[in-house]
Every structure is written in structure tokens, then in C-alpha cells.
Design an enzyme around this catalytic site. Sequence first.
Site, PDB file in Angstrom:
ATOM      1  N   GLY A 138       0.823  -1.210   0.000  1.00 44.90           N
ATOM      2  CA  GLY A 138       0.000   0.000   0.000  1.00 44.90           C
ATOM      3  C   GLY A 138       0.857   1.261   0.000  1.00 44.90           C
ATOM      4  CB  CYS A 164       3.293   3.444  10.692  1.00 45.81           C
ATOM      5  SG  CYS A 164       2.770   2.196   9.535  1.00 45.81           S
TER       6      CYS A 164
HETATM    7  N1  PLP Z   1      -2.768   3.004   4.060  1.00 48.46           N
HETATM    8  C1  PLP Z   1      -3.472   2.571   5.097  1.00 48.46           C
HETATM    9  C2  PLP Z   1      -4.795   3.178   5.381  1.00 48.46           C
HETATM   10  C3  PLP Z   1      -2.967   1.553   5.918  1.00 48.46           C
HETATM   11  O1  PLP Z   1      -3.684   1.127   6.971  1.00 48.46           O
HETATM   12  C4  PLP Z   1      -1.708   1.004   5.614  1.00 48.46           C
HETATM   13  C5  PLP Z   1      -1.110  -0.020   6.487  1.00 48.46           C
HETATM   14  O2  PLP Z   1      -1.378  -0.102   7.666  1.00 48.46           O
HETATM   15  C6  PLP Z   1      -1.014   1.492   4.495  1.00 48.46           C
HETATM   16  C7  PLP Z   1      -1.569   2.485   3.738  1.00 48.46           C
HETATM   17  C8  PLP Z   1       0.309   0.930   4.106  1.00 48.46           C
HETATM   18  O3  PLP Z   1       0.145  -0.348   3.538  1.00 48.46           O
HETATM   19  P1  PLP Z   1       1.391  -1.375   3.477  1.00 48.46           P
HETATM   20  O4  PLP Z   1       1.596  -1.892   4.853  1.00 48.46           O
HETATM   21  O5  PLP Z   1       0.926  -2.437   2.529  1.00 48.46           O
HETATM   22  O6  PLP Z   1       2.539  -0.607   2.949  1.00 48.46           O
END
Ligand code: PLP
Length: 377
Positions: free
Chosen positions: A70, A324
Site C-alpha cells: 500500500g 507505524c
Molecule cells: N494506508 C493505510 C490506510 C494503511 O492502513 C496502511 C497499512 O497499515 C497502508 C496504507 C500501508 O500499507 P502497506 O503496509 O501495505 O505498505
Amino acid sequence: MFAYLDNAATTRVWPQAAQAALEEMTAGFGNPSARCAFGQEAAQRLRDHRAGVARALGCRPEEVFFTSCGTEGDNWAIQAADAYGRHRGRHIVTTAIEHAAVLEPLKALEAQGWTVTRLKPDRRGHVHPEDLRAALREDTVLVSMMLVNNELGSLQPVAECARLVKDYSPDILFHTDAVQAFGKVPFTPEGLGVDLLTVSGHKIGAPKGIGVQYIRAGLRLPPLLRGGGQENGMRSGTEPTAQIAALASACALWEAQGRAFREQMAQLKARALHELQARVPGLEVVSAGDAPHIFAISLPGYPSEMLVRALSDRGVCVSSGSACHKGKPSHVFAALGLPKRTLMGVLRVSLSPESTRADVEALIEGLSAIQRERVGL
Ligand code: PLP
């Protein structure tokens, strides 16, 4: 046995998705770009998987671009705005509650002289279309608004906002981060009216390391990665066929059972919210969430990090916010304007179709035990 209630961070891979990956890695390991029969078979399976993912997403196969996650999709959308719109202006509108995968690349653009407007949510975590309308300018090139917030479960009015933006100027790109929405709320990119949409596999029972960027047919953007020309020249690099096979398998499962999964999670969430409030004194519901799988609670007076650790010691996995943002109160909860005591005690609980009443019971028992210990009972 763990009560795993942190499914917004990541999910267990479905056994059939793991099996699909294993077969791809062992039996069908050809390179889809290779001319030999083995490669051509891999290319055919890749076409089938892309078609399956497109069906689940409600778009055309040629609008599906496989990415690694993502974060990559979100970054791609923002880079696209830079390349696509730079000559028209240097203004972007987003929300104060986006994921860091959107907010951090925007900060980098700000450092290069761009202006970013961050829309504030209301107390329930919703941004308002009239605030977006007021923020649009002649030099706006991108609006990036997530569909479901990863800490609150709040659903943003993306379709209404995309319409409003396109009425203002069809040249403004509209991106939505649908990482927490895919499977959990029904939508199609066309129904939302967006140009770019980001999905991540590991939130729906596919492995980490695979995502999808939807790019509306007809939209001409520069490539993200240049090289061998894979992904229709937009993102070169040998396709991660095992992850793609697993993603297609997970998509098929959600396509077939998504409605039942959503009802099941919504029922469990309603029950959890009811029981938590009835049985844990002082507990506040910070966000009941519109999506069926996420809600946020707070135990004022008990710091989130301590609660996460103490629950984990009792076999219950939840999070103090987005994975994060370890250690500090997340910008999402901070944006709600919560009282400090509530803010410092926030927990995010997130379900999957595999979550059970026993998991919720373990959470309630865990919180009650922590409270009893605090008062020395
Ligand atoms: N966007 C949202 C809303 C998310 O919850 C996350 C991950 O927690 C991400 C982006 C990032 O995705 P990825 O972990 O696949 O990089």
C-alpha cells in the site's frame, strides 16, 4: 493461544492463498516474460490472476497494476501528481488523518515548495465535502482522501468528494487509499469516480509484499519504475507471481463471501462495543467506526503503550494506533481533539472474518484484570 485483534495491522494468510503461492513458487515458477513454454504458462496464469483481482475490485484487468504494498501505491499517486500536474500548479488537498504513506511523501513535496491543505475531521473522524470545496484552488492538482481510516474505521465521503472535485475541474487527479476498505466496504473505483486507488494484499489475507494500484483507463501517467516493461510499462520488475497468485486467491474468497464476512464482523463489533462498555468501568468508545472491522476505545488514566503490553502478556493483541506510530499518540487520534487523558489511553481493535467471541471475551477479561491489578484487588 492468542486473541489476535490487530487485523488492521496485518492479517493471517488464508490457507488457500498460501497454497496458491506455494504452487506458484514450486511447480509454476516460470518468468512471465520468458519466451519458453514455462514462461508462457506463467504469463497465462498471471493474466488469469489479474482478471480475478480486477473482478473483485470491480474494474478492468488493464486498470490493475501490481505493486509491492500500500505504501508504494500511495507514494505512486503523489509522484504522479508531481509529474502530471506540476505545470498546472503545486497545490494538493488531503486530510489530516491519512496514513503516513500519504502524509510523508506530501511533506517531501512541501519541502520542494508545494502547498498542502490538510482537511480536519469532525469528532467522529469524518471530513466534510464543503471543507474540501472551500480548499480547492486554481492550482490544485491532486486530492488524496482515504476511504476507510485505519485507526477509527470512519468512512470518508469519497464518491461525493470526487464528484465535487471533477465538477470544479476534471483536470484535478483524485486518489483514494482504499487499503482498509477493500473487502470491508463494498465499492468500485468507477462508482467512487476516482482516478487512482490503492490496495494492499496483507490486509485481506494475502501475504505481505503485494499491492494493487488501480489507474483509471485513459489516464496517462509516467512509469513508476523503468526497465523491462512489465505492468504495461508502468512498473518494471519481474512480477512477484507467488504473491500475485495468493492475492488472487484471497480476492476470490472475499468476492464469494465478502457479504457474509462483513455481516459477521459487524455483529461481533456491535457485541464487543456493547460488552466493553457494560463490563469495563470508565471505558470510552472513541470511534465505533463505520467499517465493520475497526473501532477505537480508551481507558483514561491507563497509557496506551502500557495497555498494549499488559494485554499482550495476557495473550491479547491490539494496537495503540497505527503500527507505524510506535510510542507516540497517533496524529489521527490527535486530530479528533480528544481530552489528553482519553488520547493517552486509546486502543485500536480490529477484526477479521476469523475473529471470534472468545477473542472479544479475552480482551474484556484482560482489561478487567489490568484494572483490578491497578486498584490492588
Ligand atoms: N494506508 C493505510 C490506510 C494503511 O492502513 C496502511 C497499512 O497499515 C497502508 C496504507 C500501508 O500499507 P502497506 O503496509 O501495505 O505498505
